[in-house]
Write a protein that holds these residues in place. Structure first.
Motif, mmCIF file in Angstrom:
data_model
loop_
_atom_site.group_PDB
_atom_site.id
_atom_site.type_symbol
_atom_site.label_atom_id
_atom_site.label_comp_id
_atom_site.label_asym_id
_atom_site.label_seq_id
_atom_site.Cartn_x
_atom_site.Cartn_y
_atom_site.Cartn_z
ATOM 1 N N LEU A 80 -5.521 -0.668 0.728
ATOM 2 C CA LEU A 80 -4.605 -1.585 1.420
ATOM 3 C C LEU A 80 -4.158 -1.012 2.762
ATOM 4 C CD1 LEU A 80 -2.419 -2.872 -1.551
ATOM 5 C CD2 LEU A 80 -4.041 -4.198 -0.190
ATOM 6 N N CYS A 81 -3.828 0.260 2.793
ATOM 7 C CA CYS A 81 -3.403 0.876 4.061
ATOM 8 C C CYS A 81 -4.555 0.929 5.060
ATOM 9 C CB CYS A 81 -2.848 2.269 3.802
ATOM 10 S SG CYS A 81 -1.253 2.240 2.944
ATOM 11 N N ASP A 82 -5.766 1.206 4.580
ATOM 12 C CA ASP A 82 -6.930 1.187 5.470
ATOM 13 C C ASP A 82 -7.197 -0.215 6.012
ATOM 14 O OD1 ASP A 82 -7.277 3.875 5.131
ATOM 15 O OD2 ASP A 82 -8.959 3.703 3.728
ATOM 16 N N ALA A 83 -7.048 -1.225 5.161
ATOM 17 C CA ALA A 83 -7.243 -2.610 5.600
ATOM 18 C C ALA A 83 -6.208 -2.984 6.657
ATOM 19 C CB ALA A 83 -7.159 -3.565 4.418
ATOM 20 N N ALA A 84 -4.978 -2.520 6.481
ATOM 21 C CA ALA A 84 -3.939 -2.791 7.477
ATOM 22 C C ALA A 84 -4.289 -2.124 8.805
ATOM 23 C CB ALA A 84 -2.582 -2.298 6.976
ATOM 24 N N GLY A 85 -4.766 -0.895 8.751
ATOM 25 C CA GLY A 85 -5.168 -0.213 9.979
ATOM 26 C C GLY A 85 -6.326 -0.907 10.662
ATOM 27 N N LEU A 86 -7.316 -1.357 9.883
ATOM 28 C CA LEU A 86 -8.450 -2.086 10.455
ATOM 29 C C LEU A 86 -7.997 -3.402 11.089
ATOM 30 C CD1 LEU A 86 -11.506 -2.310 10.875
ATOM 31 C CD2 LEU A 86 -11.641 -3.394 8.622
ATOM 32 N N GLY B 7 0.813 -1.216 0.000
ATOM 33 C CA GLY B 7 0.000 0.000 0.000
ATOM 34 C C GLY B 7 0.840 1.257 0.000
ATOM 35 N N VAL B 8 1.881 1.286 0.811
ATOM 36 C CA VAL B 8 2.753 2.465 0.876
ATOM 37 C C VAL B 8 3.509 2.631 -0.445
ATOM 38 C CG1 VAL B 8 4.828 3.387 2.000
ATOM 39 C CG2 VAL B 8 2.943 2.491 3.377
ATOM 40 N N MET B 9 3.975 1.520 -1.036
ATOM 41 C CA MET B 9 4.683 1.618 -2.310
ATOM 42 C C MET B 9 3.761 2.144 -3.415
ATOM 43 S SD MET B 9 7.354 -1.536 -2.654
ATOM 44 C CE MET B 9 6.246 -2.849 -2.186
ATOM 45 N N VAL B 10 2.538 1.657 -3.442
ATOM 46 C CA VAL B 10 1.589 2.126 -4.453
ATOM 47 C C VAL B 10 1.296 3.612 -4.248
ATOM 48 C CG1 VAL B 10 -0.802 1.908 -5.240
ATOM 49 C CG2 VAL B 10 0.577 -0.131 -4.895
ATOM 50 N N LEU B 11 1.139 4.029 -3.001
ATOM 51 C CA LEU B 11 0.895 5.450 -2.735
ATOM 52 C C LEU B 11 2.120 6.308 -3.057
ATOM 53 C CD1 LEU B 11 -1.215 5.353 0.540
ATOM 54 C CD2 LEU B 11 -1.975 5.947 -1.758
ATOM 55 N N VAL C 179 3.319 8.299 -10.789
ATOM 56 C CA VAL C 179 3.613 7.455 -11.948
ATOM 57 C C VAL C 179 2.383 6.634 -12.343
ATOM 58 C CG1 VAL C 179 5.127 5.641 -12.840
ATOM 59 C CG2 VAL C 179 6.023 7.320 -11.222
ATOM 60 N N PHE C 180 1.694 6.083 -11.350
ATOM 61 C CA PHE C 180 0.510 5.253 -11.587
ATOM 62 C C PHE C 180 -0.682 5.810 -10.801
ATOM 63 C CE2 PHE C 180 4.151 2.279 -11.802
ATOM 64 C CZ PHE C 180 4.033 1.902 -13.134
ATOM 65 N N PRO C 181 -1.283 6.898 -11.265
ATOM 66 C CA PRO C 181 -2.374 7.507 -10.494
ATOM 67 C C PRO C 181 -3.632 6.633 -10.419
ATOM 68 C CG PRO C 181 -2.135 8.603 -12.613
ATOM 69 C CD PRO C 181 -0.997 7.639 -12.480
ATOM 70 N N GLN C 182 -3.778 5.698 -11.349
ATOM 71 C CA GLN C 182 -4.975 4.850 -11.343
ATOM 72 C C GLN C 182 -4.972 3.854 -10.181
ATOM 73 O OE1 GLN C 182 -2.540 4.830 -13.640
ATOM 74 N NE2 GLN C 182 -2.177 2.793 -14.466
ATOM 75 N N TYR C 183 -3.821 3.650 -9.538
ATOM 76 C CA TYR C 183 -3.738 2.695 -8.433
ATOM 77 C C TYR C 183 -3.766 3.367 -7.057
ATOM 78 C CZ TYR C 183 -2.444 -0.580 -12.070
ATOM 79 O OH TYR C 183 -2.440 -1.355 -13.190
ATOM 80 N N THR C 184 -4.002 4.659 -7.014
ATOM 81 C CA THR C 184 -4.009 5.386 -5.743
ATOM 82 C C THR C 184 -5.080 4.839 -4.792
ATOM 83 O OG1 THR C 184 -3.203 7.361 -6.842
ATOM 84 C CG2 THR C 184 -4.199 7.653 -4.683
ATOM 85 N N GLN C 185 -6.268 4.589 -5.313
ATOM 86 C CA GLN C 185 -7.350 4.073 -4.465
ATOM 87 C C GLN C 185 -7.008 2.693 -3.915
ATOM 88 O OE1 GLN C 185 -10.045 5.867 -3.483
ATOM 89 N NE2 GLN C 185 -10.359 4.180 -2.083
#
Length: 126
Positions: free
Chosen positions: A103-109, A83-87, A92-98
């Motif tokens: 992924l980061c939200d799932a990790a926090g949950l 998640g952090v790498m994608v963010l 470079v890859f704005p379509q994968y921001t969500q």
């Protein structure tokens, strides 16, 4: 029922549930898939009650707890890193921001759920 028969019927049950779910999903019938999984759970519980031998003791529970904790931690580290790498690559890859945010939200949950359940069981058995 002895352990050998129990294991044989469990394998048959797993094959039945897996094939039924695969067939149901390929046909787009999620109700059949859900019913198959539910039936598999019920039959698995009934099979376990028919077993005469002891299959679980304190050592087995400790090993299972340690294994599940390690699997959860490794999964948490993996999805957080991805998640952090994608963010970090959102320019470079704005379509994968969500996907990175999810992924980061799932990790926090997962951390919140683990902390809550750990606190509950620590109070219950502590």
């Amino acid at each position: 029922m002895n352990r050998k028969n129990y294991q044989f019927f469990r394998v048959l049950l797993i094959i039945f549930v897996a094939s039924t779910v695969a067939l149901a999903v390929s046909q787009g019938n999620l109700v059949l898939a859900g019913l198959s999984i539910g039936l598999g759970i019920v039959l698995s519980i009934l099979l376990r009650k028919k077993l005469d031998e002891v299959t679980e003791d304190e050592r087995t529970k400790v090993i299972a707890g340690d294994a599940s904790r390690m699997a959860m931690i490794l999964f948490l580290v993996l999805i957080t890193a991805v998640g952090v790498m994608v963010l970090a690559l959102k320019n470079v890859f704005p379509q994968y921001t969500q996907a990175g945010i999810t992924l980061c939200d799932a990790a926090g949950l997962l951390v919140i759920i683990y902390t809550g359940t750990y606190g509950y069981y620590n109070k219950k058995y502590g």
